[in-house]
Design an enzyme around this catalytic site. Structure first.
Site, short mmCIF file in Angstrom:
data_model
loop_
_atom_site.label_atom_id
_atom_site.label_comp_id
_atom_site.label_asym_id
_atom_site.label_seq_id
_atom_site.Cartn_x
_atom_site.Cartn_y
_atom_site.Cartn_z
N ASP A 98 1.01 -11.10 -0.53
CA ASP A 98 2.40 -11.54 -0.54
C ASP A 98 2.63 -12.72 0.39
O ASP A 98 3.39 -13.65 0.08
CB ASP A 98 3.32 -10.39 -0.12
CG ASP A 98 3.68 -9.49 -1.30
OD1 ASP A 98 2.91 -9.47 -2.28
OD2 ASP A 98 4.71 -8.80 -1.23
N ASN A 147 3.50 -10.84 -7.46
CA ASN A 147 4.49 -9.77 -7.50
C ASN A 147 5.20 -9.67 -6.16
O ASN A 147 5.59 -8.58 -5.73
CB ASN A 147 3.82 -8.44 -7.85
CG ASN A 147 4.81 -7.42 -8.40
OD1 ASN A 147 5.95 -7.74 -8.70
ND2 ASN A 147 4.36 -6.18 -8.52
N ASP A 374 10.97 2.41 1.01
CA ASP A 374 9.51 2.24 0.99
C ASP A 374 8.82 3.38 1.72
O ASP A 374 7.86 3.98 1.22
CB ASP A 374 9.12 0.90 1.63
CG ASP A 374 9.45 -0.29 0.74
OD1 ASP A 374 9.71 -0.07 -0.46
OD2 ASP A 374 9.48 -1.42 1.24
N GLU A 402 7.47 -2.66 -7.29
CA GLU A 402 6.23 -3.18 -7.85
C GLU A 402 5.81 -2.46 -9.12
O GLU A 402 5.17 -3.02 -10.00
CB GLU A 402 5.11 -3.11 -6.80
CG GLU A 402 5.17 -4.19 -5.75
CD GLU A 402 6.15 -3.93 -4.64
OE1 GLU A 402 6.08 -4.62 -3.61
OE2 GLU A 402 7.01 -3.03 -4.76
N HIS A 449 0.58 -1.31 -4.27
CA HIS A 449 -0.09 -1.07 -3.00
C HIS A 449 0.36 0.23 -2.34
O HIS A 449 -0.45 0.96 -1.76
CB HIS A 449 0.16 -2.25 -2.06
CG HIS A 449 1.62 -2.55 -1.82
ND1 HIS A 449 2.14 -2.74 -0.57
CD2 HIS A 449 2.68 -2.69 -2.66
CE1 HIS A 449 3.43 -2.99 -0.66
NE2 HIS A 449 3.78 -2.96 -1.92
N ARG A 450 1.64 0.54 -2.41
CA ARG A 450 2.15 1.72 -1.72
C ARG A 450 1.73 3.02 -2.41
O ARG A 450 1.60 4.06 -1.76
CB ARG A 450 3.66 1.64 -1.54
CG ARG A 450 4.08 0.46 -0.68
CD ARG A 450 5.42 0.64 -0.03
NE ARG A 450 5.82 -0.58 0.66
CZ ARG A 450 5.37 -0.94 1.86
NH1 ARG A 450 4.53 -0.15 2.52
NH2 ARG A 450 5.77 -2.08 2.42
N LYS A 475 -1.99 -6.49 -1.36
CA LYS A 475 -0.62 -7.05 -1.40
C LYS A 475 0.01 -7.08 -0.03
O LYS A 475 0.69 -8.05 0.33
CB LYS A 475 0.23 -6.24 -2.37
CG LYS A 475 1.67 -6.70 -2.47
CD LYS A 475 2.43 -5.91 -3.51
CE LYS A 475 3.92 -6.21 -3.46
NZ LYS A 475 4.23 -7.60 -3.80
#
Length: 489
Positions: A98, A147, A374, A402, A449-450, A475
């Site tokens: 990012d 993204n 998040d 995402e 990613h999360r 990311k």
């Protein structure tokens, strides 16, 4: 003119092969981050043919983790530095996809950015003392932003304030992520900006010729990034700007973060009304960005959640350094949720320590996570190890991230043995019987990613967990599995 910025995710996969994560060359900053890893550090086996990483059973997480820089703060700092008068040294910048998208976009826009040869986490940005104009006024400049919402949205607003034609695009998922509310606000201020498709999502076209200012009324229900983007661009207008929230504002701490950072760059934002209601924001015409000289990016509080939750689940003791009681990030409130579940939390100005007495079991909670969406993903996995159900409320924004995170979390928790009730903006997670998660579950990460980082914690249940496409962590946190293994036993 087309500038395509390619993802480096694939090249990072090699760092995840067995042992390579602990032998690959590291920058001095990376060495400092990993200095607290003990000699018992785990390695997780990577099968490159299937693109899957097996996270072996984790009995306990114990140690100190120095967090990488915050994604949200990193990209905001880079943009504000580019818009300021003077040069700004940005330190502890997050090394991730990012941030690369933002840095390479600034390169394409010919904003001077000097990389530090000895520290990949530090750059010096020479500000433009105002709006950023296109370096190719005769043609459209296309910026490919992957993204990265923290690059797409702020740049879309900032580029409307200068001169030139631009096209902002991204990966297929970015073309599904709404941006219409931001475009609507910009058009109310007089911008010539639109979504190429009728979906209200990128690509975004901009024909910029400066803006005088004015008033805009926007929705804050889908993402606080729309408001943050308008606020950061407002000082570039020649007149006063008034922005009103017409319904409700989610993730208000991120807006407070933006306003606080703008102040560090010399701009004051007047807030009228309650941030939890329908506030208004005023940026006066005389407000201009001025470099603070240097700025240190705070450690990422969202990333802290994985290590704090791991300590709570296993009964280990983990200290995260880089954010604490003095943090400007709302996601530090995740530690309070761990405390509600039964963990012990100790705060310091720049660190948080979490542990749990082995005689105290985690218990399910009912939490409004609208301000920490998040970090709330990490709560979903912690819920697998609690007594009783856990309700995660006010997370409609999961559906716009995402990936469609609500459905993704429901699917993967179900694979692990949980029963999950899904509603429009909340879910209820009933843990597996006796908190025993299923063995050798393949976690689909959906290029998110999360999802990869969150569900790796299922290994704290004493089982192998197989993460598909672990490289998606590039990311925001390419060294995540390395650092997780560094404190795991």
């Amino acid at each position: 003119m087309r500038i395509r910025i390619c993802s480096t995710t694939a090249s990072l996969l090699s760092l995840l092969s067995p042992m390579a994560a602990f032998t690959a060359p590291r920058s001095p900053h990376r060495q400092q981050q990993l200095a607290s890893s003990s000699l018992r550090a785990k390695t997780f086996a990577m099968d490159e043919s299937s693109n899957q990483l097996t996270v072996t059973p984790i009995a306990s997480l114990d140690g100190t983790v120095t967090l990488p820089g915050s994604k949200s703060l990193s990209n905001r700092c880079l943009l504000l530095a580019a818009l300021s008068s003077g040069s700004t040294r940005v330190e502890n910048l997050l090394e991730s996809d990012d941030i690369r998208y933002m840095l390479e976009a600034l390169d394409a826009l010919q904003v001077p950015v000097e990389r530090d040869a000895n520290d990949a986490t530090s750059v010096t940005v020479t500000g433009q003392a105002g709006p950023i104009n296109s370096p190719s006024p005769e043609s459209s400049l296309e910026l490919f932003l992957g993204n990265a919402g923290t690059a797409m949205r702020p740049l879309a607003a900032a580029l409307c304030m200068g001169h030139g034609s631009f096209i902002l695009d991204g990966v297929p998922r970015m073309r599904e992520r709404p941006i219409a509310d931001l475009i609507d606000g910009l058009r109310q201020l007089g911008a010539d900006a639109s979504c190429v498709e009728s979906t209200g999502c990128p690509p975004v076209t901009i024909r910029a010729d400066g803006l005088d200012g004015g008033e805009a009324s926007i929705s804050g229900k889908m993402s606080s990034q729309f408001l943050s983007s308008l606020l950061m661009a407002s000082p570039l207008c020649s007149g006063d700007v008034v922005i009103r929230i017409k319904d409700e504002l989610i993730s208000a701490p991120y807006v407070s973060l933006t306003i606080g950072l703008m102040k560090k760059f010399g701009v004051n934002v007047e807030v009228q009304g309650d941030m939890d209601g329908t506030p208004s924001f005023i940026v006066g015409k005389d407000e201009k960005y001025t470099s603070p000289g240097s700025i240190l990016v705070e450690g990422d509080a969202s990333s802290a959640s994985y290590f704090l939750a791991g300590a709570a689940i296993t009964g280990g003791t983990v200290t995260v350094r880089g954010c604490g009681s003095d943090s400007v990030q709302g996601d530090v409130a995740f530690a309070n949720v761990m405390e509600q579940m039964g963990a012990t939390v100790t705060w310091a100005p720049e660190s948080i320590t979490v542990t749990r007495d082995p005689n105290t079991k985690l218990k399910g909670v009912d939490v409004d996570c609208g301000k920490i969406p998040d970090a709330a993903m990490t709560l979903a996995v912690a819920a697998l190890f609690a007594e009783g159900p856990t309700t995660i409320r006010n997370v409609y924004s999961w559906r716009l991230k995402e990936t469609e995170r609500m459905k993704a979390i429901v699917a993967e928790c179900t694979k692990l043995g949980a029963t999950v009730e899904e509603f429009t903006d909340y879910c209820i997670i009933h843990p597996p019987k006796d908190n025993k998660v299923n063995e050798n579950v393949v976690i689909e990460t959906y290029d998110d990613h999360r999802m990869a980082m969150t569900f790796a914690l299922a290994a704290c249940g004493g089982v192998n967990v197989i993460i598909h496409d672990p490289g998606c962590t590039a990311k925001t946190f390419p060294t995540y599995f390395e650092m997780l293994g560094g404190i795991a036993s």
